[in-house]
Each structure stands twice: as structure tokens, then as C-alpha cells.
Design a protein around this motif. Structure first.
Motif, PDB file in Angstrom:
ATOM      1  N   SER A   1       0.849  -1.182   0.000  1.00  0.00           N
ATOM      2  CA  SER A   1       0.000   0.000   0.000  1.00  0.00           C
ATOM      3  C   SER A   1       0.885   1.233   0.000  1.00  0.00           C
ATOM      4  O   SER A   1       2.026   1.198   0.484  1.00  0.00           O
TER       5      SER A   1
ATOM      6  N   ASN B   1      -4.565   0.815  -8.093  1.00  0.00           N
ATOM      7  CA  ASN B   1      -4.361   2.255  -7.896  1.00  0.00           C
ATOM      8  C   ASN B   1      -2.900   2.632  -7.696  1.00  0.00           C
ATOM      9  O   ASN B   1      -2.579   3.540  -6.935  1.00  0.00           O
TER      10      ASN B   1
ATOM     11  N   GLN C   1     -12.556  -1.848   1.831  1.00  0.00           N
ATOM     12  CA  GLN C   1     -12.851  -0.622   1.105  1.00  0.00           C
ATOM     13  C   GLN C   1     -12.709   0.609   2.006  1.00  0.00           C
ATOM     14  O   GLN C   1     -12.135   1.624   1.602  1.00  0.00           O
ATOM     15  N   VAL C   2     -13.213   0.505   3.226  1.00  0.00           N
ATOM     16  CA  VAL C   2     -13.076   1.622   4.162  1.00  0.00           C
ATOM     17  C   VAL C   2     -11.612   1.818   4.548  1.00  0.00           C
ATOM     18  O   VAL C   2     -11.105   2.940   4.590  1.00  0.00           O
TER      19      VAL C   2
ATOM     20  N   LYS D   1      -9.601   3.616   1.957  1.00  0.00           N
ATOM     21  CA  LYS D   1      -9.935   5.043   1.944  1.00  0.00           C
ATOM     22  C   LYS D   1      -9.257   5.768   3.103  1.00  0.00           C
ATOM     23  O   LYS D   1      -8.766   6.902   2.953  1.00  0.00           O
TER      24      LYS D   1
ATOM     25  N   ALA E   1      -5.561   6.163   2.202  1.00  0.00           N
ATOM     26  CA  ALA E   1      -5.347   7.209   1.200  1.00  0.00           C
ATOM     27  C   ALA E   1      -5.403   8.596   1.833  1.00  0.00           C
ATOM     28  O   ALA E   1      -4.624   9.494   1.479  1.00  0.00           O
ATOM     29  N   LEU E   2      -6.327   8.776   2.775  1.00  0.00           N
ATOM     30  CA  LEU E   2      -6.425  10.070   3.464  1.00  0.00           C
ATOM     31  C   LEU E   2      -5.228  10.315   4.379  1.00  0.00           C
ATOM     32  O   LEU E   2      -4.695  11.430   4.438  1.00  0.00           O
TER      33      LEU E   2
ATOM     34  N   GLU F   1     -20.238   4.268  -1.551  1.00  0.00           N
ATOM     35  CA  GLU F   1     -18.942   4.934  -1.609  1.00  0.00           C
ATOM     36  C   GLU F   1     -18.918   6.214  -0.770  1.00  0.00           C
ATOM     37  O   GLU F   1     -17.971   6.455  -0.021  1.00  0.00           O
ATOM     38  N   ASP F   2     -19.950   7.043  -0.897  1.00  0.00           N
ATOM     39  CA  ASP F   2     -19.931   8.314  -0.172  1.00  0.00           C
ATOM     40  C   ASP F   2     -20.021   8.101   1.330  1.00  0.00           C
ATOM     41  O   ASP F   2     -19.407   8.840   2.109  1.00  0.00           O
TER      42      ASP F   2
ATOM     43  N   GLN G   1     -18.855   5.383   2.919  1.00  0.00           N
ATOM     44  CA  GLN G   1     -17.536   4.880   3.325  1.00  0.00           C
ATOM     45  C   GLN G   1     -16.530   6.013   3.429  1.00  0.00           C
ATOM     46  O   GLN G   1     -15.715   6.048   4.360  1.00  0.00           O
ATOM     47  N   GLN G   2     -16.578   6.948   2.478  1.00  0.00           N
ATOM     48  CA  GLN G   2     -15.661   8.086   2.525  1.00  0.00           C
ATOM     49  C   GLN G   2     -15.936   8.947   3.755  1.00  0.00           C
ATOM     50  O   GLN G   2     -14.996   9.460   4.395  1.00  0.00           O
TER      51      GLN G   2
ATOM     52  N   ALA H   1     -14.434   7.121   6.636  1.00  0.00           N
ATOM     53  CA  ALA H   1     -12.970   7.215   6.562  1.00  0.00           C
ATOM     54  C   ALA H   1     -12.495   8.581   7.047  1.00  0.00           C
ATOM     55  O   ALA H   1     -11.512   8.684   7.796  1.00  0.00           O
TER      56      ALA H   1
END
Length: 479
Positions: free
Chosen positions: A188, A244, A332-333, A336, A339-340, A459-460, A462-463, A466
Motif C-alpha cells: 500500500s 491504484n 474498502q473503508v 480510503k 489514502a487520506l 462509496e460516499d 464509506q468516505q 474514513a
């Protein structure tokens, strides 16, 4: 939590996990014991009272809620829902247990149970004596205090085999392997992380046509976690998908040599790139950031955060009413969140897994400990045998070390989900008990509730979760 020697651990882990699976995977119909049961007792495991665990007495047999023991241990099993049967372990020495049956199968033959396993009030129970005999636990029932005492066995010291009389030959005992176990491999943030059971001196090289980085790990062998993903004997190759990343196509790993035992890890590149190979404790890093010039994790006072998406591969975790698997949602969470965190200049992030692979519970904690992390956070989704259970909750193991972190994560995540506030509470989960830094385990919501399950796969949403996790981590770390 694992106790005793390696052989005992494996049996205990395998046996306990199957019944945890039974708890979460059984059909909604609850099977009751044939006789009235009495409760209001307690369980003490290795001197620690297990909260929320009450044995029951059925037909003068003490029945133990396996959920409690399996949450302390955890491993993979094979569940045949149509037959109500669970198989523990591989083909060599399986244990087979059927809900409602007083006979369990083992490698040595059938074992007659005092009372058939059953599910009652959303809890799976098995006979206490069976737990003791199969898991190697010392068992004691104290009537006066209505307490079950379970004690882990102390491994016996190994005794070398010596010929009884001169001239006789005795097979020489096989010496234990000195190979370091390779327990987890993840990629990652353009950084490969390899977790070993002991110090390893890696050797690296680059190849072209196509471009790739080769890392050899001498005197090493695959650990149980990676072997659980499939056969990895000589000539067999495991693959770690990479998404990614503009630099890396995939990561491959295999047993390169048997003498000496050597694991080879290959990073397949999209183009030639510089890298920085270094070790921290028993962790091995191959960092491609900044063309290999990025400093090691935790340099310049950066806080090291370990994000642990629960479950993975054959361990799906809870399964929602529409088939959503916990392992997929939390990954998935987790990605995210990572990434943040990567955007935070004062934080370095390490993932225990970044794809659908399995990492053993002990190894998740070990990754964080070896990295000298400042914070550990495990991400999960909840499951109950009723669709009415709802809400967000966060757990800590050691109040003095981790309660503040748990409270902070709960505050932010619950505000983001809008689900019922189930609070920050104490539990003895392996990953937060065995980490030496502040650690917490967040249950975002219930997959067994249709509304929460639907939201957790958006998705929104989960974001949003996150962002809340990152806000909680930053508040706790003061960055």
C-alpha cells in the motif's frame, strides 16, 4: 488469544473458530437444548474474567459459549450450512462437529459428547469437558461461586531421544527449523511490507524486460497465515493484486529454494523505479516513494498509524442479509482511510492487508509492534442474529493505554454514521490486546440490519466514515 505451545495453539485456534463461524452463519431458526438450562455463572480464562460470558447447565452438563473462546483465538473453518456441519482443520486431522449431534468426528475416531452443541439466545454452546479435552485446557468448575476456570496448558520441555542400550539405534529427533516464518505480505502507498517471525537479512536486485524488483529472504519459510491461502510449495506462486498504483502491476511470492529455504518476492513494475530496502525489527520494507528516496517509516517524528481491515480471503467475517461480506466492506473503508492518511505530512500509515488476503490475528498485532507504531486501529462490521440490532461501537482492551483512543474514535465515527451510539467499551480481542501501543477496534455498523448494510456499501458513506476515522486519529495524536 493464543496460549501454550505451537501444536496446542493450532488445535485450539482451529476448534474455536469453527464455532464462532457457526454462531454467525447458522440460519435464523434457533435450536434449543432439550432440557431447561440455568445461567448466571462466569468464565475465568487464565486468571481473567471474560465479560459477557455465562455458561449454562443442561442435563447436568456445563455448556460453554464458544463465541467467547473463539473471539479470543480465531482461525478458518469450513461451514456446510445445508448439513449444519463444520469441519475444523485440513484433510490430515480434521475435527467435525454438527449442531444438534452428540457425536463429533476427529482424526482418532468419533468422540461422544455429553450434550450436543446448540444455539440458544443467539449464542452457540458446547460441553465444557469437550472444550477442555480438545483444546488442551485445564478445566475447573467451582460450585460455590458458579465460576468456570479455564487454564492454558504449559508446554512440556522437549527431551532428546537417547538409545536405551549400547548398540541400539534410535531415530534422531528432527531439529526444529531455524527458518524465520514469513507471516504477511502487503502493498500500500507504494510500499511493500513483509512481516517475518524473526530477523531476516533481505537481498535485492533489479531485472529488466520486464522491469521488476526481486527480494530474496534467505533462511525463511511461509508461515501459517500465507499457507492458509493455498499451497506454496516449490514451484507454486502466490500473487498479491495491486490497485491504484502507477508504478506496480502486482506482487508475486514463492519458495525459491529449499536448501537453504528461501522465499522470493517479486514486484512487477510498470516502469523502472528506484527503491529503498530497509528493516525495522522483523519488518522488511521496500519503499518506492520518491523514486526510493523517501525516508523510512516514522522518520522526522512522524506518527506511525497501523490500519487493520479485519478478516480476508477464506475468512469472510460477517455476511449481511443481502450477501455483503464484512471482509470486503472493511477493506474498502480501510483503503480510503490509508489514502487520506497518506496526505497527512506528519503521519506514516501501514496496512496489515491491502487486498483480499488472510493475516492471522497474532500477525496483525505483530506488524504494529514490530513497526513501533503509535496507534493501531482495526476496522470491522458487526453481525447479530436479529435484524433489530443497530449502531456503532468501539472497543479497547487496556483501559489505561487505549480507552482515550477508543472514546475518540467512537465519538467521530458514530457522528459520521448517524447510527445508534453503542459506546466505547472494553473487550479482550486479540488484535487490541496484543498490540503494545494504544489500539482500538471499531464496529461501523450491523451487516445484519438492512439499512445499515446498504449504507456501509455506499462509496460516499464509506468516505464519510474514513474521514471521521482520520479526524479521530488526528485528534488523538495531536497532529
Amino acid at each position: 488469544m493464543k496460549f501454550g505451545n505451537l501444536a496446542w495453539k493450532k488445535t485450539a485456534l482451529l476448534f474455536a473458530a469453527v464455532l464462532l463461524l457457526a454462531l454467525f452463519a447458522l440460519p435464523g431458526t434457533v435450536r434449543h437444548a432439550s432440557a431447561a438450562a440455568t445461567a448466571e455463572a462466569s468464565i475465568v480464562l487464565d486468571g481473567q474474567t471474560i465479560n459477557g460470558a455465562e455458561p449454562v447447565i443442561v442435563n447436568q452438563t456445563t455448556m460453554v459459549p464458544i463465541r467467547v473462546v473463539s473471539e479470543q483465538l480465531g482461525y478458518s473453518v469450513n461451514w456446510n450450512q445445508s448439513e449444519g456441519r463444520v469441519t475444523i482443520g485440513g484433510e490430515a486431522s480434521p475435527l467435525v462437529l454438527t449442531i444438534g449431534s452428540a457425536t463429533a468426528g476427529s482424526a482418532s475416531g468419533n468422540v461422544q459428547l455429553e450434550q450436543a452443541p446448540f444455539v440458544r439466545s443467539s449464542t452457540t454452546y458446547v460441553p465444557l469437558r469437550f472444550v477442555g479435552s480438545q483444546m488442551g485446557l485445564g478445566v475447573k468448575w467451582e460450585q460455590a461461586s458458579r465460576t468456570v476456570y479455564l487454564q492454558s496448558p504449559v508446554p512440556a520441555p522437549s527431551v532428546p531421544t537417547v538409545p536405551e542400550t549400547p548398540g541400539t539405534t534410535t531415530p534422531t529427533p528432527v531439529a526444529p527449523s531455524n527458518n524465520a516464518s514469513i507471516d504477511a505480505i502487503s502493498f500500500s502507498d507504494n510500499r511493500l511490507t513483509i512481516s517475518a517471525g524473526a530477523a531476516v537479512t533481505p537481498k535485492s536486485s533489479t531485472l529488466a524486460g520486464p522491469d521488476r524488483i526481486v527480494v530474496d529472504l534467505p533462511n525463511s519459510a511461509f508461515g501459517p497465515g500465507l499457507l492458509a491461502n493455498g499451497s506454496l510449495g516449490l514451484g507454486k506462486v502466490g500473487t498479491l493484486a495491486v490497485e491504484n498504483s502507477s508504478l506496480v502491476k502486482q506482487v508475486r511470492y514463492s519458495l525459491f529454494s529449499e536448501s537453504p529455504s528461501t522465499i522470493r518476492v517479486v514486484i512487477d513494475l510498470n516502469r523502472a523505479v528506484g527503491y529503498n530496502l530497509y528493516t525495522e525489527g522483523n519488518l522488511i520494507f521496500v519503499d518506492l516513494n520518491d523514486d526510493g528516496t523517501a525516508p523510512p517509516v516514522g522518520t522526522d517524528g512522524k506518527k506511525v498509524v497501523v490500519i487493520d481491515p479485519g478478516h480476508g480471503d477464506h475468512d469472510s467475517g460477517g455476511v449481511g442479509i443481502t450477501g455483503v461480506k464484512e471482509k470486503d466492506m472493511v477493506l474498502q473503508v480501510g483503503l480510503k482511510v490509508a489514502a487520506l492518511l497518506k496526505q497527512e505530512p506528519n503521519i506514516d500509515v501501514i496496512m496489515t492487508r491491502s487486498d483480499d488476503t488472510f493475516v492471522a490475528l497474532d500477525d496483525r498485532a505483530k506488524i504494529a509492534n514490530d513497526a513501533g507504531a503509535d496507534v493501531f486501529l482495526s476496522i470491522h462490521g458487526n453481525k447479530a442474529n436479529t435484524s433489530s440490532a443497530v449502531g456503532t461501537e468501539t472497543y479497547y482492551a487496556d483501559a489505561s493505554r487505549s480507552k482515550t483512543l477508543s472514546d475518540t474514535i467512537q465519538k467521530h465515527v458514530q457522528a459520521a454514521t448517524g447510527f445508534r451510539d453503542r459506546g466505547s467499551k472494553q473487550a479482550n480481542y486479540v488484535v487490541i490486546r496484543k498490540t503494545t501501543m494504544p489500539g482500538a477496534l471499531v464496529e461501523i455498523g450491523f451487516l445484519s440490519n438492512s439499512e445499515e448494510e446498504t449504507l456501509m456499501m455506499q462509496e460516499d458513506f464509506q468516505q464519510k466514515v474514513a474521514l471521521a476515522i482520520v479526524a479521530g486519529l488526528k485528534e488523538y495524536l495531536g497532529v
